[in-house]
Design a protein around this motif. Sequence first.
Motif, PDB file in Angstrom:
ATOM      1  N   LEU A 155       0.831  -1.199   0.000  1.00  0.00           N
ATOM      2  CA  LEU A 155       0.000   0.000   0.000  1.00  0.00           C
ATOM      3  C   LEU A 155       0.872   1.258   0.000  1.00  0.00           C
ATOM      4  O   LEU A 155       0.558   2.246  -0.675  1.00  0.00           O
ATOM      5  N   SER A 156       1.959   1.216   0.740  1.00  0.00           N
ATOM      6  CA  SER A 156       2.874   2.360   0.747  1.00  0.00           C
ATOM      7  C   SER A 156       3.505   2.543  -0.627  1.00  0.00           C
ATOM      8  O   SER A 156       3.639   3.667  -1.119  1.00  0.00           O
ATOM      9  N   PHE A 157       3.883   1.431  -1.262  1.00  0.00           N
ATOM     10  CA  PHE A 157       4.451   1.514  -2.605  1.00  0.00           C
ATOM     11  C   PHE A 157       3.432   2.085  -3.588  1.00  0.00           C
ATOM     12  O   PHE A 157       3.801   2.719  -4.579  1.00  0.00           O
ATOM     13  N   GLY A 158       2.147   1.852  -3.318  1.00  0.00           N
ATOM     14  CA  GLY A 158       1.105   2.363  -4.200  1.00  0.00           C
ATOM     15  C   GLY A 158       1.078   3.869  -4.273  1.00  0.00           C
ATOM     16  O   GLY A 158       0.538   4.445  -5.228  1.00  0.00           O
ATOM     17  N   LEU A 159       1.665   4.541  -3.287  1.00  0.00           N
ATOM     18  CA  LEU A 159       1.710   5.993  -3.283  1.00  0.00           C
ATOM     19  C   LEU A 159       2.767   6.546  -4.238  1.00  0.00           C
ATOM     20  O   LEU A 159       2.846   7.746  -4.461  1.00  0.00           O
ATOM     21  N   LEU A 160       3.575   5.649  -4.843  1.00  0.00           N
ATOM     22  CA  LEU A 160       4.600   6.082  -5.784  1.00  0.00           C
ATOM     23  C   LEU A 160       4.025   6.581  -7.100  1.00  0.00           C
ATOM     24  O   LEU A 160       4.675   7.316  -7.831  1.00  0.00           O
ATOM     25  N   GLY A 161       2.789   6.152  -7.432  1.00  0.00           N
ATOM     26  CA  GLY A 161       2.234   6.486  -8.739  1.00  0.00           C
ATOM     27  C   GLY A 161       3.027   5.789  -9.824  1.00  0.00           C
ATOM     28  O   GLY A 161       3.280   4.589  -9.757  1.00  0.00           O
ATOM     29  N   ASP A 162       3.456   6.540 -10.838  1.00  0.00           N
ATOM     30  CA  ASP A 162       4.214   5.955 -11.948  1.00  0.00           C
ATOM     31  C   ASP A 162       5.719   6.106 -11.780  1.00  0.00           C
ATOM     32  O   ASP A 162       6.481   5.839 -12.714  1.00  0.00           O
ATOM     33  N   ASP A 163       6.157   6.543 -10.610  1.00  0.00           N
ATOM     34  CA  ASP A 163       7.590   6.740 -10.366  1.00  0.00           C
ATOM     35  C   ASP A 163       8.167   5.511  -9.675  1.00  0.00           C
ATOM     36  O   ASP A 163       7.912   5.268  -8.502  1.00  0.00           O
ATOM     37  N   THR A 198      16.811   0.141   6.891  1.00  0.00           N
ATOM     38  CA  THR A 198      16.820   1.498   7.436  1.00  0.00           C
ATOM     39  C   THR A 198      16.728   2.523   6.310  1.00  0.00           C
ATOM     40  O   THR A 198      15.944   3.481   6.374  1.00  0.00           O
ATOM     41  N   ASP A 199      17.501   2.324   5.248  1.00  0.00           N
ATOM     42  CA  ASP A 199      17.466   3.244   4.106  1.00  0.00           C
ATOM     43  C   ASP A 199      16.099   3.214   3.428  1.00  0.00           C
ATOM     44  O   ASP A 199      15.540   4.258   3.072  1.00  0.00           O
ATOM     45  N   SER A 200      15.553   2.017   3.254  1.00  0.00           N
ATOM     46  CA  SER A 200      14.251   1.865   2.612  1.00  0.00           C
ATOM     47  C   SER A 200      13.168   2.558   3.434  1.00  0.00           C
ATOM     48  O   SER A 200      12.294   3.248   2.889  1.00  0.00           O
ATOM     49  N   GLU A 201      13.227   2.397   4.747  1.00  0.00           N
ATOM     50  CA  GLU A 201      12.223   3.022   5.612  1.00  0.00           C
ATOM     51  C   GLU A 201      12.256   4.538   5.486  1.00  0.00           C
ATOM     52  O   GLU A 201      11.209   5.187   5.363  1.00  0.00           O
ATOM     53  N   ARG A 202      13.448   5.122   5.497  1.00  0.00           N
ATOM     54  CA  ARG A 202      13.555   6.574   5.408  1.00  0.00           C
ATOM     55  C   ARG A 202      12.990   7.091   4.079  1.00  0.00           C
ATOM     56  O   ARG A 202      12.292   8.107   4.045  1.00  0.00           O
ATOM     57  N   MET A 203      13.288   6.386   3.002  1.00  0.00           N
ATOM     58  CA  MET A 203      12.780   6.793   1.695  1.00  0.00           C
ATOM     59  C   MET A 203      11.258   6.687   1.639  1.00  0.00           C
ATOM     60  O   MET A 203      10.571   7.564   1.114  1.00  0.00           O
ATOM     61  N   LEU A 204      10.736   5.605   2.212  1.00  0.00           N
ATOM     62  CA  LEU A 204       9.294   5.403   2.176  1.00  0.00           C
ATOM     63  C   LEU A 204       8.569   6.394   3.076  1.00  0.00           C
ATOM     64  O   LEU A 204       7.462   6.844   2.755  1.00  0.00           O
ATOM     65  N   GLN A 205       9.179   6.756   4.187  1.00  0.00           N
ATOM     66  CA  GLN A 205       8.578   7.764   5.058  1.00  0.00           C
ATOM     67  C   GLN A 205       8.392   9.081   4.298  1.00  0.00           C
ATOM     68  O   GLN A 205       7.363   9.756   4.436  1.00  0.00           O
ATOM     69  N   ALA A 206       9.389   9.438   3.497  1.00  0.00           N
ATOM     70  CA  ALA A 206       9.298  10.674   2.722  1.00  0.00           C
ATOM     71  C   ALA A 206       8.163  10.605   1.703  1.00  0.00           C
ATOM     72  O   ALA A 206       7.453  11.586   1.471  1.00  0.00           O
TER      73      ALA A 206
END
Length: 222
Positions: A155-163, A198-206
Amino acid sequence: MTTDRAERSADAIRELIVTGRLTPGQRLSEQSVSESLDVSRNTLREAFRILVHEGLLVRRPNAGVAVARPTLADVVDIYRLRRLIEVPVLAAGDPAHPGARTMRDAVDAALAARLGGDWHDIAAANMRFHSGIVALAGSPRLDRVHANLSAELRLSFGLLGDDGSFFDGFVDRNAGLLRRFLAGDADGAAADLNRYLTDSERMLQAIVDGAGAPGPAATVTP
């Protein structure tokens, strides 16, 4: 029988979330979904109840049911659990376990998908890679827990749209982590995985922090 059909319906909707065919914030038309899944409204409502309990759907007063939209707190909690599960499992893992084959196949699939520029397939391969890590534990219960976490993560990845640029660097990191694990350095691979998460979490939080408004009602086609 109704309970079994509700569970199967919940599985079908969960799969639509994991594969990105349902996106965060989309409203679900009870009529459309029941017709698509060929189940009664009562069965569908029970399936919705299951998924609301899992945090994958939300029920809004006077607005029906919608796909959940992850919050920053959700992301923090998901990654807390991922570290508790994946890192020690990898550290104790055996490269001869079938889970390692899943990891290898997922890396190959991600590399092929990157050549084709299909980030949706890269995302799916990435999720299979981490499922392979958890499979190293040989625990069906742990597999089920991780499957639910993966659905929430999707669901979080779904917020990426087409990026799909989020996933690009992790293709190579998965490949490097796998090489280290297969070479017999499970502790080193686990340490790499901890930094990776840790890196993935920070990117996804943004990404979650910058997410927009909910989308329109969803049309479901299993």
